[in-house]
Motif scaffolding. Structure first.
Motif, PDB file in Angstrom:
ATOM      1  N   THR A  16       0.842  -1.192   0.000  1.00  0.00           N
ATOM      2  CA  THR A  16       0.000   0.000   0.000  1.00  0.00           C
ATOM      3  C   THR A  16       0.882   1.249   0.000  1.00  0.00           C
ATOM      4  OG1 THR A  16      -1.725  -1.209   1.186  1.00  0.00           O
ATOM      5  CG2 THR A  16      -1.832   1.195   1.262  1.00  0.00           C
ATOM      6  N   ARG A  17       1.908   1.239   0.813  1.00  0.00           N
ATOM      7  CA  ARG A  17       2.853   2.364   0.852  1.00  0.00           C
ATOM      8  C   ARG A  17       3.556   2.512  -0.496  1.00  0.00           C
ATOM      9  NH1 ARG A  17       7.529   1.740   4.999  1.00  0.00           N
ATOM     10  NH2 ARG A  17       7.931   0.012   3.592  1.00  0.00           N
ATOM     11  N   GLU A  18       4.024   1.413  -1.068  1.00  0.00           N
ATOM     12  CA  GLU A  18       4.772   1.485  -2.323  1.00  0.00           C
ATOM     13  C   GLU A  18       3.945   2.103  -3.443  1.00  0.00           C
ATOM     14  OE1 GLU A  18       6.009   0.867  -6.188  1.00  0.00           O
ATOM     15  OE2 GLU A  18       4.329  -0.333  -5.429  1.00  0.00           O
ATOM     16  N   ILE A  19       2.675   1.690  -3.597  1.00  0.00           N
ATOM     17  CA  ILE A  19       1.873   2.240  -4.695  1.00  0.00           C
ATOM     18  C   ILE A  19       1.512   3.696  -4.435  1.00  0.00           C
ATOM     19  CG2 ILE A  19      -0.450   1.497  -3.979  1.00  0.00           C
ATOM     20  CD1 ILE A  19      -0.781   0.715  -7.062  1.00  0.00           C
ATOM     21  N   ARG A  20       1.341   4.063  -3.164  1.00  0.00           N
ATOM     22  CA  ARG A  20       1.070   5.469  -2.853  1.00  0.00           C
ATOM     23  C   ARG A  20       2.292   6.331  -3.177  1.00  0.00           C
ATOM     24  NH1 ARG A  20      -2.879   9.305  -2.306  1.00  0.00           N
ATOM     25  NH2 ARG A  20      -2.229  10.880  -0.825  1.00  0.00           N
ATOM     26  N   LEU A  21       3.472   5.856  -2.818  1.00  0.00           N
ATOM     27  CA  LEU A  21       4.687   6.616  -3.119  1.00  0.00           C
ATOM     28  C   LEU A  21       4.890   6.716  -4.633  1.00  0.00           C
ATOM     29  CD1 LEU A  21       7.113   5.339  -0.339  1.00  0.00           C
ATOM     30  CD2 LEU A  21       5.801   7.487  -0.404  1.00  0.00           C
ATOM     31  N   ALA A  22       4.582   5.658  -5.373  1.00  0.00           N
ATOM     32  CA  ALA A  22       4.672   5.718  -6.835  1.00  0.00           C
ATOM     33  C   ALA A  22       3.701   6.765  -7.382  1.00  0.00           C
ATOM     34  CB  ALA A  22       4.381   4.350  -7.443  1.00  0.00           C
ATOM     35  N   ALA A  23       2.486   6.788  -6.852  1.00  0.00           N
ATOM     36  CA  ALA A  23       1.491   7.767  -7.292  1.00  0.00           C
ATOM     37  C   ALA A  23       1.977   9.187  -7.042  1.00  0.00           C
ATOM     38  CB  ALA A  23       0.169   7.525  -6.573  1.00  0.00           C
ATOM     39  N   LEU A  24       2.600   9.404  -5.902  1.00  0.00           N
ATOM     40  CA  LEU A  24       3.058  10.745  -5.545  1.00  0.00           C
ATOM     41  C   LEU A  24       4.277  11.191  -6.342  1.00  0.00           C
ATOM     42  CD1 LEU A  24       2.467  10.573  -1.702  1.00  0.00           C
ATOM     43  CD2 LEU A  24       1.142  11.877  -3.391  1.00  0.00           C
TER      44      LEU A  24
END
Length: 188
Positions: A16-24
């Motif tokens: 969840t953290r990884e995809i959020r950081l990718a989005a940002l």
């Protein structure tokens, strides 16, 4: 489309953290998210663990995060919905006048764009919204930055309609977010 759409699990906080950081880190993140990579990367593991737990199927029901999972297990995209009730504290925009869900955190990785992932994520989120029955959800809403034409075009194609409501973008003196809604279909 070779992706399955599902709700995240509480133990998937690192993903969840990884995809959020990718989005940002996406080039239009400044238009799409009220968060920054720099702020998000500094958050402790406990923040991400709580976030994943709260958005999972076992998390209590007021938040739900869906992901598009490829056959190899990688996540191609995500969408999160917040349940908003008239009695709730306002998170963003206007207070809920009816039972509604609010779409946030929409992201599809560049390699999966144009593959139908975004449509599948939105279908899952909207269908989940219509299953909420205590009391039933009357509409699904979202906000889009006035300069995010790509996202606004998709929302309209999916069936969302601009309500005319606008809210200022936090931290900006001039930028606005536009509200779009999708009303529950009439029973029949």
């Amino acid at each position: 489309m070779d992706y399955s759409i599902r709700t995240i699990r509480a133990d998937e906080w690192e993903r969840t953290r990884e995809i959020r950081l990718a989005a940002l880190q996406d080039p239009v993140a400044h238009l799409a998210f009220l968060d920054t990579y720099e702020a998000a990367v500094e958050r402790p593991d406990a923040f991400w663990q709580e976030r994943a737990e709260g958005a999972s199927e076992s998390g209590g029901g007021s938040v739900r995060q869906f992901v598009a999972e490829a056959p190899d297990g990688s996540w191609a995209g995500t969408i999160t919905l917040l349940v908003e009730r008239p009695s709730d504290e306002v998170r963003f925009g206007e207070a809920a006048k009816v039972e509604q869900t609010h779409i946030v955190g929409v992201y599809v990785r560049p390699g999966a764009r144009g593959s139908g992932v975004i449509d599948a994520l939105f279908r899952a989120g909207v269908e989940w919204s219509w299953t909420l029955s205590e009391p039933p959800v009357a509409r699904v809403r979202l906000y889009v930055h006035e300069e995010n034409a790509r996202a606004a075009a998709f929302y309209r194609r999916f069936g969302f309609v601009a309500t005319g409501e606008r809210v200022p973008v936090p931290g900006s003196e001039t930028a606005q977010e536009l509200e779009y809604e999708l009303l529950r279909p009439a029973a029949g």
